[in-house]
Design an enzyme around this catalytic site. Sequence first.
Site, mmCIF file in Angstrom:
data_model
loop_
_atom_site.group_PDB
_atom_site.id
_atom_site.type_symbol
_atom_site.label_atom_id
_atom_site.label_comp_id
_atom_site.label_asym_id
_atom_site.label_seq_id
_atom_site.Cartn_x
_atom_site.Cartn_y
_atom_site.Cartn_z
ATOM 1 N N CYS A 113 -42.884 67.174 -32.772
ATOM 2 C CA CYS A 113 -43.471 65.948 -32.014
ATOM 3 C C CYS A 113 -44.149 64.957 -32.820
ATOM 4 C CB CYS A 113 -44.305 66.584 -30.968
ATOM 5 S SG CYS A 113 -44.576 65.825 -29.633
ATOM 6 N N HIS A 114 -45.624 64.904 -32.782
ATOM 7 C CA HIS A 114 -46.334 64.147 -33.589
ATOM 8 C C HIS A 114 -46.976 64.835 -34.800
ATOM 9 C CE1 HIS A 114 -47.110 62.310 -29.664
ATOM 10 N NE2 HIS A 114 -47.331 61.247 -30.189
#
Length: 194
Positions: A113-114
């Site tokens: 994800c991030h």
Amino acid sequence: MADKLTGRTVAFLVAPEGVEQVELTEPWKAVENAGGVPTLVSTDSGTLQGFNHLDKADTFTVDTTVDAVTAADFDALVLPGGVANPDYLRTVSDAVDFVKGFFEAGKPVAVICHGPWTLVEADVLRGRRITSWPSVRTDITNAGGNWVDEEVVTCTAGPNTLVSSRNPDDLPAFCEQLVGVIAESGDPVVPSPS
């Protein structure tokens, strides 16, 4: 299958708050179910706050702090996402150095994800193929990475194996791949005597 990671210790690096809880707990369970020992590493001792997107979720007890360990203490590293989590980690030099150490030692790193924001700060993405949450694409590209939109990407074009995924929907494939990569990564680290 349950003993694929026996004898292996896997660091999960997380900020004191802001981690996307499922991106911590599902890979953690995958490591445990494969016989590995997950270790929660953070910048501060005590507890950390998980999140379900923007809502507070559970708290977790930190096992050790990033200034007390190095990559030599672990067989692999997992970097969960959440927007605030990697954004904070990239501002802590001990956390960035800890991450960089896994690349320098040739040890597997898995990120979702991030999470790649911390890898951008560590300057370890040049020439690496990686995926992430779409908003991180420009940062990865600017850091020299080759961003792709795929469920899970395993890149061996560097000093270590890098496993990446885009979001919580990718967790089943991500967890399967990270366990397989860690299992194939060589002999487990031998803990130093206390």
